[in-house]
Design a protein around this motif. Structure first.
Motif, PDB file in Angstrom:
ATOM      1  N   SER A 142       7.316  37.146  26.543  1.00  0.00           N
ATOM      2  CA  SER A 142       7.564  37.352  25.463  1.00  0.00           C
ATOM      3  C   SER A 142       6.828  36.167  24.585  1.00  0.00           C
ATOM      4  N   GLN A 155      10.602  39.260  20.976  1.00  0.00           N
ATOM      5  CA  GLN A 155      11.861  38.522  20.966  1.00  0.00           C
ATOM      6  C   GLN A 155      11.906  37.430  22.253  1.00  0.00           C
ATOM      7  N   THR A 163      14.414  40.895  26.602  1.00  0.00           N
ATOM      8  CA  THR A 163      13.534  42.025  26.184  1.00  0.00           C
ATOM      9  C   THR A 163      14.235  43.122  26.994  1.00  0.00           C
ATOM     10  N   ASP A 179       4.618  44.566  25.780  1.00  0.00           N
ATOM     11  CA  ASP A 179       5.806  43.689  26.260  1.00  0.00           C
ATOM     12  C   ASP A 179       6.568  44.482  27.070  1.00  0.00           C
TER      13      ASP A 179
HETATM   14 MG   LIG Z   1      10.672  39.149  27.039  1.00  0.00          MG
END
Ligand SMILES: [Mg+2]
Ligand SMILES: Nc1nc2c(ncn2[C@@H]2O[C@H](COP(=O)(O)OP(=O)(O)O)[C@@H](O)[C@H]2O)c(=O)[nH]1
Length: 293
Positions: A142, A155, A163, A179
């Protein structure tokens, strides 16, 4: 490496969301052009998720070794020359310190040239480049996305499991990046690999326990960075001959990790040691060493 300390055991830490993520990845991969497989530069081999190989083996892939600024630079150089001999494109980066981030997208685009030329030959404008980032928990997926998108699109957090969803993030009008939550594999049978994954943050400390983790760390620091260890905790050179279990007691005394009545507060000393290491006070350390692996 681990002296004569019994570190035996198998680590089973495969929360439900990891299984779910793996199943979802399999479906999402169909719409992905290039996979960014993120590993930790301090453990370039121990952070390989072999469980994902079956899914990724025929995808275009870039190996991204992150957190290079925390790894021993001499060892990173050795890994660099080893990976250079393999066919996989790779980069050693640091998302936090913005090292070599501008190389990622041009490399991914260069891998698409052939496909895009065939689109253009047919008079079709190539669709946006679709990237997916995968890797173990807490490796910096992230953080990299946020750096590449110049905003807090994903985040991030210091603990594994931040995540929880697969999120598509637009980097610009021509690039989209997915992500994903970090995933491990169901049974980590090699306990030293488990320790390396824990010390670098992919597995929660409580799974292994701070006692074993700090002993493991001291074994390595004693061997690789004895002077730094001695100086930082104001120990004596002769203390470096002590077994790690005794050394942690010394550190506890030096740092005043004591309970009522002067009894040593070992868990506090262990947490302190791990914190000092993780905040970089004990220097850069690599755990996978080419000659040993
Ligand atoms: Mg993450
Ligand atoms: N030193 C260093 N720390 C990093 C780097 N990338 C991420 N981190 C830290 O590692 C932790 C996990 O990052 P995160 O991006 O949430 O990892 P993810 O679980 O793979 O998405 C956070 O505390 C980040 O600040 C890096 O390149 N260098």
């Amino acid at each position: 490496m681990l002296e004569k300390i019994d570190m035996g055991g198998i680590i089973n830490w495969y929360p439900g969301h990891m299984r779910k993520t793996k199943n979802e990845l399999a479906k999402l991969l169909k719409s992905v052009d290039v996979v960014l497989e993120m590993r930790d530069a301090r453990i370039p081999i121990s952070s390989v998720n072999h469980d994902l190989e079956g899914l990724l083996y025929n995808k275009k892939r870039i190996l991204i070794f992150n957190k290079t600024s925390l790894a021993d630079s001499k060892i990173t150089k050795k890994w660099h020359s080893i990976f250079k001999k393999s066919e996989s494109p790779f980069l050693f980066i640091d998302a936090l310190n913005k090292i070599d981030l501008p190389k990622i997208l041009p490399l991914a685009r260069s891998m698409m040239q052939q496909k895009w030329s065939s689109f253009r030959c047919k008079g079709i404008y190539p669709p946006p480049l679709k990237l997916m980032i995968v890797g173990i928990p807490n490796v910096g997926k992230s953080s990299l996305i946020n750096r590449l998108s110049n905003r807090k699109a994903a985040q991030i957090g210091p603990n594994p499991g931040v995540t929880k969803h697969n999120d598509w993030i637009k980097l610009d009008k021509n690039v989209e990046l997915l992500d994903t939550p970090g995933i491990l594999w169901p049974r980590i049978e090699n306990y030293e690999i488990g320790l390396r994954l824990t010390i670098t943050g992919a597995i929660k400390d409580s799974i292994v326990g701070t006692s074993k983790l700090s002993i493991y760390l001291l074994c390595i620091l004693k061997k690789v960075e004895p002077k730094k260890l001695e100086k930082f905790y104001q120990l004596d050179l002769s203390d470096m001959d002590l077994p790690p279990a005794n050394l942690i007691n010394k550190i506890a005394k030096k740092r005043g990790c004591l309970k009522k009545g002067g009894i040593i507060d070992l868990p506090r000393a262990e947490r302190l040691l791990l914190k000092d290491f993780r905040s970089g006070k004990l220097g850069r350390l690599s755990f996978d060493i080419p000659e040993i692996i």
